[in-house]
Design a protein around this motif. Structure first.
Motif, PDB file in Angstrom:
ATOM      1  N   ARG A  45       0.761  -1.244   0.000  1.00  0.00           N
ATOM      2  CA  ARG A  45       0.000   0.000   0.000  1.00  0.00           C
ATOM      3  C   ARG A  45       0.796   1.301   0.000  1.00  0.00           C
ATOM      4  O   ARG A  45       0.567   2.148  -0.856  1.00  0.00           O
ATOM      5  N   THR A  46       1.687   1.502   0.944  1.00  0.00           N
ATOM      6  CA  THR A  46       2.290   2.819   1.161  1.00  0.00           C
ATOM      7  C   THR A  46       2.876   3.423  -0.113  1.00  0.00           C
ATOM      8  O   THR A  46       3.701   2.805  -0.782  1.00  0.00           O
ATOM      9  N   GLY A  47       2.469   4.648  -0.432  1.00  0.00           N
ATOM     10  CA  GLY A  47       3.075   5.392  -1.532  1.00  0.00           C
ATOM     11  C   GLY A  47       2.622   4.971  -2.913  1.00  0.00           C
ATOM     12  O   GLY A  47       2.405   5.811  -3.774  1.00  0.00           O
ATOM     13  N   TYR A  48       2.497   3.662  -3.126  1.00  0.00           N
ATOM     14  CA  TYR A  48       2.162   3.152  -4.456  1.00  0.00           C
ATOM     15  C   TYR A  48       0.704   2.720  -4.570  1.00  0.00           C
ATOM     16  O   TYR A  48       0.179   2.601  -5.674  1.00  0.00           O
ATOM     17  N   GLY A  49       0.071   2.429  -3.452  1.00  0.00           N
ATOM     18  CA  GLY A  49      -1.345   2.075  -3.472  1.00  0.00           C
ATOM     19  C   GLY A  49      -1.658   0.630  -3.777  1.00  0.00           C
ATOM     20  O   GLY A  49      -2.803   0.206  -3.658  1.00  0.00           O
ATOM     21  N   PHE A  50      -0.655  -0.160  -4.151  1.00  0.00           N
ATOM     22  CA  PHE A  50      -0.930  -1.556  -4.499  1.00  0.00           C
ATOM     23  C   PHE A  50      -0.434  -2.502  -3.418  1.00  0.00           C
ATOM     24  O   PHE A  50       0.327  -2.131  -2.527  1.00  0.00           O
ATOM     25  N   VAL A  51      -0.892  -3.749  -3.530  1.00  0.00           N
ATOM     26  CA  VAL A  51      -0.435  -4.827  -2.669  1.00  0.00           C
ATOM     27  C   VAL A  51       0.217  -5.883  -3.544  1.00  0.00           C
ATOM     28  O   VAL A  51      -0.374  -6.329  -4.540  1.00  0.00           O
ATOM     29  N   ARG A  52       1.451  -6.273  -3.205  1.00  0.00           N
ATOM     30  CA  ARG A  52       2.146  -7.349  -3.908  1.00  0.00           C
ATOM     31  C   ARG A  52       2.606  -8.376  -2.876  1.00  0.00           C
ATOM     32  O   ARG A  52       3.235  -8.017  -1.881  1.00  0.00           O
ATOM     33  N   ASP A  53       2.256  -9.626  -3.130  1.00  0.00           N
ATOM     34  CA  ASP A  53       2.655 -10.712  -2.247  1.00  0.00           C
ATOM     35  C   ASP A  53       3.108 -11.897  -3.105  1.00  0.00           C
ATOM     36  O   ASP A  53       2.731 -13.031  -2.877  1.00  0.00           O
ATOM     37  N   THR A  54       3.942 -11.573  -4.118  1.00  0.00           N
ATOM     38  CA  THR A  54       4.309 -12.553  -5.139  1.00  0.00           C
ATOM     39  C   THR A  54       5.799 -12.879  -5.172  1.00  0.00           C
ATOM     40  O   THR A  54       6.252 -13.610  -6.054  1.00  0.00           O
ATOM     41  N   GLY A  55       6.577 -12.316  -4.241  1.00  0.00           N
ATOM     42  CA  GLY A  55       8.003 -12.629  -4.200  1.00  0.00           C
ATOM     43  C   GLY A  55       8.246 -14.085  -3.840  1.00  0.00           C
ATOM     44  O   GLY A  55       7.358 -14.783  -3.329  1.00  0.00           O
ATOM     45  N   HIS A  56       9.448 -14.552  -4.098  1.00  0.00           N
ATOM     46  CA  HIS A  56       9.816 -15.947  -3.849  1.00  0.00           C
ATOM     47  C   HIS A  56      10.606 -16.038  -2.548  1.00  0.00           C
ATOM     48  O   HIS A  56      11.583 -15.300  -2.365  1.00  0.00           O
ATOM     49  N   ALA A  57      10.201 -16.944  -1.652  1.00  0.00           N
ATOM     50  CA  ALA A  57      10.903 -17.084  -0.378  1.00  0.00           C
ATOM     51  C   ALA A  57      10.879 -18.544   0.064  1.00  0.00           C
ATOM     52  O   ALA A  57       9.834 -19.206  -0.011  1.00  0.00           O
ATOM     53  N   LEU A  58      12.014 -19.035   0.503  1.00  0.00           N
ATOM     54  CA  LEU A  58      12.145 -20.398   1.029  1.00  0.00           C
ATOM     55  C   LEU A  58      12.174 -20.287   2.552  1.00  0.00           C
ATOM     56  O   LEU A  58      13.184 -19.869   3.130  1.00  0.00           O
ATOM     57  N   LEU A  59      11.069 -20.645   3.204  1.00  0.00           N
ATOM     58  CA  LEU A  59      10.867 -20.311   4.604  1.00  0.00           C
ATOM     59  C   LEU A  59      10.894 -21.537   5.515  1.00  0.00           C
ATOM     60  O   LEU A  59      10.327 -22.582   5.182  1.00  0.00           O
ATOM     61  N   THR A  60      11.512 -21.338   6.673  1.00  0.00           N
ATOM     62  CA  THR A  60      11.524 -22.349   7.723  1.00  0.00           C
ATOM     63  C   THR A  60      11.001 -21.715   9.002  1.00  0.00           C
ATOM     64  O   THR A  60      10.895 -20.489   9.100  1.00  0.00           O
ATOM     65  N   ALA A  61      10.665 -22.536   9.985  1.00  0.00           N
ATOM     66  CA  ALA A  61      10.169 -22.005  11.257  1.00  0.00           C
ATOM     67  C   ALA A  61      11.196 -21.077  11.882  1.00  0.00           C
ATOM     68  O   ALA A  61      12.404 -21.344  11.858  1.00  0.00           O
ATOM     69  N   PHE A  62      10.710 -19.984  12.462  1.00  0.00           N
ATOM     70  CA  PHE A  62      11.566 -18.963  13.061  1.00  0.00           C
ATOM     71  C   PHE A  62      11.027 -18.640  14.458  1.00  0.00           C
ATOM     72  O   PHE A  62      10.373 -17.627  14.672  1.00  0.00           O
ATOM     73  N   PRO A  63      11.298 -19.526  15.416  1.00  0.00           N
ATOM     74  CA  PRO A  63      10.738 -19.340  16.760  1.00  0.00           C
ATOM     75  C   PRO A  63      11.438 -18.242  17.536  1.00  0.00           C
ATOM     76  O   PRO A  63      12.475 -17.715  17.110  1.00  0.00           O
ATOM     77  N   ALA A  64      10.880 -17.916  18.692  1.00  0.00           N
ATOM     78  CA  ALA A  64      11.494 -16.931  19.578  1.00  0.00           C
ATOM     79  C   ALA A  64      12.903 -17.370  19.950  1.00  0.00           C
ATOM     80  O   ALA A  64      13.214 -18.561  20.007  1.00  0.00           O
ATOM     81  N   ASP A  65      13.777 -16.388  20.158  1.00  0.00           N
ATOM     82  CA  ASP A  65      15.160 -16.616  20.584  1.00  0.00           C
ATOM     83  C   ASP A  65      15.971 -17.434  19.582  1.00  0.00           C
ATOM     84  O   ASP A  65      16.789 -18.278  19.955  1.00  0.00           O
ATOM     85  N   SER A  66      15.741 -17.163  18.305  1.00  0.00           N
ATOM     86  CA  SER A  66      16.532 -17.806  17.255  1.00  0.00           C
ATOM     87  C   SER A  66      16.967 -16.777  16.230  1.00  0.00           C
ATOM     88  O   SER A  66      16.542 -15.622  16.261  1.00  0.00           O
ATOM     89  N   ALA A  67      17.853 -17.207  15.335  1.00  0.00           N
ATOM     90  CA  ALA A  67      18.364 -16.330  14.275  1.00  0.00           C
ATOM     91  C   ALA A  67      18.431 -17.110  12.976  1.00  0.00           C
ATOM     92  O   ALA A  67      18.522 -18.341  12.975  1.00  0.00           O
ATOM     93  N   VAL A  68      18.388 -16.389  11.874  1.00  0.00           N
ATOM     94  CA  VAL A  68      18.556 -16.990  10.556  1.00  0.00           C
ATOM     95  C   VAL A  68      19.555 -16.143   9.767  1.00  0.00           C
ATOM     96  O   VAL A  68      19.574 -14.920   9.898  1.00  0.00           O
ATOM     97  N   GLU A  69      20.407 -16.812   9.008  1.00  0.00           N
ATOM     98  CA  GLU A  69      21.378 -16.139   8.141  1.00  0.00           C
ATOM     99  C   GLU A  69      21.220 -16.642   6.716  1.00  0.00           C
ATOM    100  O   GLU A  69      21.038 -17.840   6.493  1.00  0.00           O
ATOM    101  N   VAL A  70      21.338 -15.718   5.765  1.00  0.00           N
ATOM    102  CA  VAL A  70      21.296 -16.049   4.345  1.00  0.00           C
ATOM    103  C   VAL A  70      22.456 -15.333   3.658  1.00  0.00           C
ATOM    104  O   VAL A  70      22.638 -14.126   3.841  1.00  0.00           O
ATOM    105  N   SER A  71      23.228 -16.087   2.879  1.00  0.00           N
ATOM    106  CA  SER A  71      24.323 -15.511   2.087  1.00  0.00           C
ATOM    107  C   SER A  71      24.011 -15.681   0.605  1.00  0.00           C
ATOM    108  O   SER A  71      23.513 -16.720   0.184  1.00  0.00           O
ATOM    109  N   PHE A  72      24.325 -14.649  -0.179  1.00  0.00           N
ATOM    110  CA  PHE A  72      24.026 -14.658  -1.611  1.00  0.00           C
ATOM    111  C   PHE A  72      24.996 -13.722  -2.324  1.00  0.00           C
ATOM    112  O   PHE A  72      25.685 -12.923  -1.690  1.00  0.00           O
ATOM    113  N   ILE A  73      25.033 -13.826  -3.647  1.00  0.00           N
ATOM    114  CA  ILE A  73      25.854 -12.930  -4.456  1.00  0.00           C
ATOM    115  C   ILE A  73      24.989 -11.756  -4.914  1.00  0.00           C
ATOM    116  O   ILE A  73      23.957 -11.952  -5.554  1.00  0.00           O
ATOM    117  N   ALA A  74      25.405 -10.546  -4.584  1.00  0.00           N
ATOM    118  CA  ALA A  74      24.623  -9.341  -4.881  1.00  0.00           C
ATOM    119  C   ALA A  74      24.945  -8.841  -6.286  1.00  0.00           C
ATOM    120  O   ALA A  74      25.547  -7.780  -6.466  1.00  0.00           O
TER     121      ALA A  74
END
Length: 199
Positions: A45-74
């Motif tokens: 919504r903000t600024g553009y007025g649209f909603v996009r929920d189409t990105g690609h994500a590989l998701l795992t459980a992320f409970p309290a008191d945990s961390a996740v790291e992802v490394s990639f080539i920019a």
């Protein structure tokens, strides 16, 4: 941090990408190369007025008191090409953080969404084509996001609220809002204990 195998049942795709290729590695499993769909994005919504929920994500459980790291080539070429870490509670509550192409240079940034999205960026031209790691750490009612190029010191990206009892998921994401065919080479996906301090 403990590595997550790309093929594990512990992680699932939100919006599976058109193509996923696992490169060979020294122990049989190397980097994951993900190709994005045209117009893929996360925004509300903000600024553009649209909603996009189409990105690609590989998701795992992320409970309290945990961390996740992802490394990639920019290695990004076109406006809004992006990759990093997505932390998601639902389609209205999420954070994405990483590197995004904007104003002709790679930018380190984050979008924090609680019904409405906000967006912050800082230029990191020296990160172009380099390995970047983004770390999201969940402790108490806070999500702390840091990033670094290769083995350089961590840089603070964002401190955002995340309810203690929220059921969240996290992992690598990529989007290409302005085109199809962005290819992102993800090097590592790992989880572990939350950071013990803010800095």
């Amino acid at each position: 941090m403990e590595d997550i195998d790309w093929d594990t049942d512990a992680a699932r795709w939100l919006n599976p990408p058109p193509e996923v290729v696992r490169e060979p590695g020294p122990s049989g499993g190397g980097p994951l190369v993900v190709t994005s769909a045209e117009g893929s994005d996360f925004w509300r919504r903000t600024g553009y007025g649209f909603v996009r929920d189409t990105g690609h994500a590989l998701l795992t459980a992320f409970p309290a008191d945990s961390a996740v790291e992802v490394s990639f080539i920019a290695a990004f070429d076109e406006l809004y090409d992006q990759a990093g870490v997505l932390v998601r509670v639902d389609e209205r509550t999420w954070v994405k953080a990483g590197v995004e192409m904007s104003d002709g240079v790679p930018q380190l940034g984050a979008v924090v969404t609680r019904e409405w999205s906000d967006w912050s960026l800082a230029p990191v031209p020296a990160w172009a084509g380099r390995e970047v790691t983004v770390r999201a750490s969940r402790s108490g009612d806070a999500l702390t996001v840091r990033a670094r190029r290769e083995q350089e010191p961590w840089r603070m990206v964002r401190l955002a609220p995340l309810a203690r009892d929220a059921k969240a998921f996290a992992g690598p994401f990529c989007c290409s809002p302005q085109r199809s065919g962005l290819r992102v080479r993800f090097i590592r996906f790992a989880t572990g204990a939350a950071d013990t301090s803010l800095h």
